[in-house]
Design a protein around this motif. Structure first.
Motif, PDB file in Angstrom:
ATOM      1  N   THR A  89       0.833  -1.207   0.000  1.00 12.88           N
ATOM      2  CA  THR A  89       0.000   0.000   0.000  1.00 12.88           C
ATOM      3  C   THR A  89       0.864   1.251   0.000  1.00 12.88           C
ATOM      4  N   MET A  90       1.924   1.248   0.793  1.00 13.13           N
ATOM      5  CA  MET A  90       2.815   2.402   0.860  1.00 13.13           C
ATOM      6  C   MET A  90       3.492   2.662  -0.481  1.00 13.13           C
ATOM      7  N   LEU A  91       3.965   1.605  -1.126  1.00 13.14           N
ATOM      8  CA  LEU A  91       4.661   1.777  -2.397  1.00 13.14           C
ATOM      9  C   LEU A  91       3.709   2.143  -3.528  1.00 13.14           C
ATOM     10  N   ASP A  92       2.459   1.736  -3.409  1.00 13.47           N
ATOM     11  CA  ASP A  92       1.480   2.048  -4.452  1.00 13.47           C
ATOM     12  C   ASP A  92       0.977   3.485  -4.387  1.00 13.47           C
ATOM     13  N   LYS A  93       1.192   4.140  -3.269  1.00 14.43           N
ATOM     14  CA  LYS A  93       0.722   5.522  -3.137  1.00 14.43           C
ATOM     15  C   LYS A  93       1.530   6.463  -4.026  1.00 14.43           C
ATOM     16  N   PRO A  94       0.883   7.454  -4.618  1.00 13.69           N
ATOM     17  CA  PRO A  94       1.619   8.439  -5.422  1.00 13.69           C
ATOM     18  C   PRO A  94       2.613   9.213  -4.553  1.00 13.69           C
ATOM     19  N   TYR A  95       3.609   9.757  -5.181  1.00 14.11           N
ATOM     20  CA  TYR A  95       4.625  10.548  -4.497  1.00 14.11           C
ATOM     21  C   TYR A  95       3.982  11.702  -3.732  1.00 14.11           C
ATOM     22  N   LYS A  96       4.467  11.926  -2.526  1.00 13.56           N
ATOM     23  CA  LYS A  96       4.020  13.004  -1.645  1.00 13.56           C
ATOM     24  C   LYS A  96       2.610  12.815  -1.082  1.00 13.56           C
ATOM     25  N   THR A  97       2.149  11.567  -1.028  1.00 15.26           N
ATOM     26  CA  THR A  97       0.827  11.324  -0.427  1.00 15.26           C
ATOM     27  C   THR A  97       0.930  10.444   0.821  1.00 15.26           C
TER      28      THR A  97
END
Length: 327
Positions: free
Chosen positions: A83-91
């Motif tokens: 989940t953390m890696l799938d999040k867009p940058y700066k979110t």
């Protein structure tokens, strides 16, 4: 007395297969690479931020996420990590940044894999740059991940440590996580005393329960709080005699700290002093607790004492392999 048990409770320490350790270390390194990018963004790079920096980091984030799936690590990462890696940058949210506490766990796994020469003292951190270099993994290049894991797939992998060294490393971890938890309990003695006197039968989580859970202190250790002023000196002496700590100071675990000097002093020439564990500032006590927790998590998982990679599980684990007065 602290970390005391009958001899028969001691068991042979059996590690998970080395390729499993390598897969877990690879997942950690990938997420910590993303953590570095997000942390740098959060800090704002002290005004040196540019649009090109953003574009470059967006591409780096996307490459790290792609490497997770292209290397097959997605089958071994936790749901939280994916989940953390799938999040867009700066979110990222606050809970995501806490993942930075896992640097010390990565160091322990690399030591178990023979990629890290030694485990630093429990008041010092692993060199993060060296941890990344040790594996040869380039987070945006899935082929380097595969090469690292494949090097541990052979049926016979030579360990760089023997059973005695492994036991000593685990015992040292046990000693320092006990002391870190004891410090938490000392800070909550009044709340624990009130809770014990009221003998509350509340079914909902109390503020005391929440405080212990947040710091991964097993609920069963609450009963130790009242006797800690007497127990800590005994524990310090036991740990010192077993060479699990380097020094005792004021009947407590001794912590080596660098002394403030006037002017610039080369790193190798800086003077140190030993201070008692509780004399540190609160932020330094918190840092010591996190070092102990992260390393304890790595040993607990590597030895199969917890099922999944989850710090919350160590919050219910009192000991990996209880230290005895005879061992």
């Amino acid at each position: 007395m602290a970390f005391r048990a009958t001899t028969f409770l001691r068991q042979e320490l059996k590690l998970r297969p080395t390729f499993e350790l390598a897969l877990r270390a690879s997942c950690l390194q990938l997420v910590l690479a993303r953590w570095g990018l997000e942390t740098a963004s959060l800090m704002g790079l002290r005004g040196e931020h540019t649009a090109n920096d953003d574009d470059r980091k967006v591409r780096a984030v996307e490459a790290i996420t792609s490497a997770l799936y292209e290397s097959g690590l997605d089958d071994h990462a936790t749901a939280t990590e994916k989940t953390m890696l799938d999040k867009p940058y700066k979110t990222w949210e606050y809970g995501d940044y806490v993942y930075g506490d896992h640097w010390e766990a990565l160091g322990v796994l690399q030591w178990l894999l023979g990629r890290q020469h030694a485990i630093p003292a429990y008041y010092s951190s692993f060199d993060r740059a060296r941890l990344f270099q040790n594996s040869g993994i380039m987070p945006a290049d899935p082929s380097t991940i595969e090469k690292f894991v494949d090097s541990f797939m052979a049926s016979q992998i030579h360990q760089t440590f023997d059973a005695h060294q492994l036991r000593r490393a685990v015992d040292t971890s046990e000693a320092w996580i006990w002391r870190a938890r004891a410090q938490v309990l000392l800070g909550l003695r009044d709340e624990i005393s009130r809770a014990e006197s009221q003998q509350s039968q509340a079914t909902q989580e109390t503020p005391l329960d929440e405080a212990l859970r947040a710091r991964h202190v097993p609920h069963s250790l609450r009963k130790l709080a009242a006797d800690l002023p007497k127990t800590i000196p005994l524990a310090a002496r036991c740990a010192y005699e077993k060479k699990l700590i380097g020094e005792i100071e004021s009947d407590d675990f001794g912590i080596a700290v660098e002394m403030k000097e006037d002017g610039e002093v080369p790193a190798g020439q800086r003077r140190t002093a030993t201070v008692p564990y509780p004399n540190l500032e609160p932020e330094h006590l918190d840092a010591l607790r996190k070092i102990a927790e992260s390393r304890f998590l790595a040993f607990a998982w590597a030895l199969g004492k917890i099922d999944g990679w989850d710090p919350a599980q160590t919050g219910e684990l009192v000991s990996i392999n209880p230290i005895t007065t005879a061992s």
